[in-house]
Design an enzyme around this catalytic site. Structure first.
Site, short mmCIF file in Angstrom:
data_model
loop_
_atom_site.label_atom_id
_atom_site.label_comp_id
_atom_site.label_asym_id
_atom_site.label_seq_id
_atom_site.Cartn_x
_atom_site.Cartn_y
_atom_site.Cartn_z
N VAL A 197 0.86 -1.19 0.00
CA VAL A 197 0.00 0.00 0.00
C VAL A 197 0.89 1.23 0.00
CG1 VAL A 197 -1.78 1.27 1.25
CG2 VAL A 197 -1.79 -1.25 1.28
N LYS A 198 0.65 2.10 -0.97
CA LYS A 198 1.50 3.30 -1.10
C LYS A 198 0.78 4.47 -0.45
CE LYS A 198 4.45 4.96 -4.86
NZ LYS A 198 4.42 5.24 -6.31
#
Ligand code: E4P
Length: 217
Positions: free
Chosen positions: A82-83
């Protein structure tokens, strides 16, 4: 140094992956726009091609919404990272999502102190953007050097993911410094193979070979 490819272009990812050049993928909202694809659909397709981490970026600004989006993106495949942006809310979301065992890539990092915070919040990757620092006459590779020193001083396990790589020189620089990962667009990765002396050498060998009148097959 691991090679991530910075694109949502599935054909380019597949081609580089077949060559063993892809240890992971990074995407961002601009790259999703460029692909013209639906984020969930294209990310799922990329995750099926590549074994390593595939970064998918949230777009919410508040921590609780980032967490919800992050959980949704992480549900696409086990190799999703997850960025999250390097904001205070992004750090809160990083702490929660990394606590749940999800890979988190903290992005848009432009200082050592930001990198320090991301490591303390449990990030798996920190993404310093070196090209964007160079764009404003600051030294992007110096930032990678400084983060390397600070992380090594304290034994942080967060991997330094050199991002916003624009040229083969950037790749060589961050490899020399000891970045754990670099992410670059497919054309920059292809350019790593080029050298004018290779081309000139090959041309002269082929010219001489023709004169021998021989064939290998
Ligand atoms: C990294 O994760 C980013 O997607 C990317 O490297 C940004 O590169 P740019 O500054 O060339 O847009």
């Amino acid at each position: 140094m691991k090679f991530f490819v910075d694109t949502a272009d599935v054909d380019a990812i597949r081609e580089l992956n077949e060559l063993g050049m892809v240890d992971g993928v990074t995407t961002n909202p601009s790259l999703i726009l460029k692909s013209g694809r639906d984020i969930l659909e294209v990310t799922k397709e990329i995750c099926a091609i590549v074994d390593g981490p595939v970064s998918a970026e949230v777009v919410a600004l508040e921590a609780d919404k980032m967490i919800a989006e992050g959980r949704h993106l992480a549900g696409i495949a086990p190799n999703i990272a997850v960025k999250l942006p390097l904001t205070w809310d992004g750090l809160k979301a990083c702490k929660v999502l990394s606590g749940e065992g999800k890979m988190v890539n903290v992005t848009l990092c432009f200082s050592v102190n930001q990198a320090l915070l991301a490591a303390k919040a449990g990030a798996s990757f920190i993404s310093p953007f070196i090209g964007r620092l160079d764009d404003i006459n600051l030294d992007g590779t110096e930032l990678i050097e400084d983060i390397r020193v600070v992380y090594d001083n304290y034994g942080f396990g967060t991997e330094i993911l050199a991002a916003s790589i624009r040229s083969p020189n950037h790749v060589a620089d961050v490899a020399r410094i000891g970045a754990d990962v670099m992410t670059a667009p497919p054309d920059v990765i292809r350019k790593l193979a080029s050298h004018p002396l290779t081309d000139a050498g090959l041309a002269s060998f082929l010219k001489d070979w023709e004169k021998t009148g021989q064939k290998i097959l």
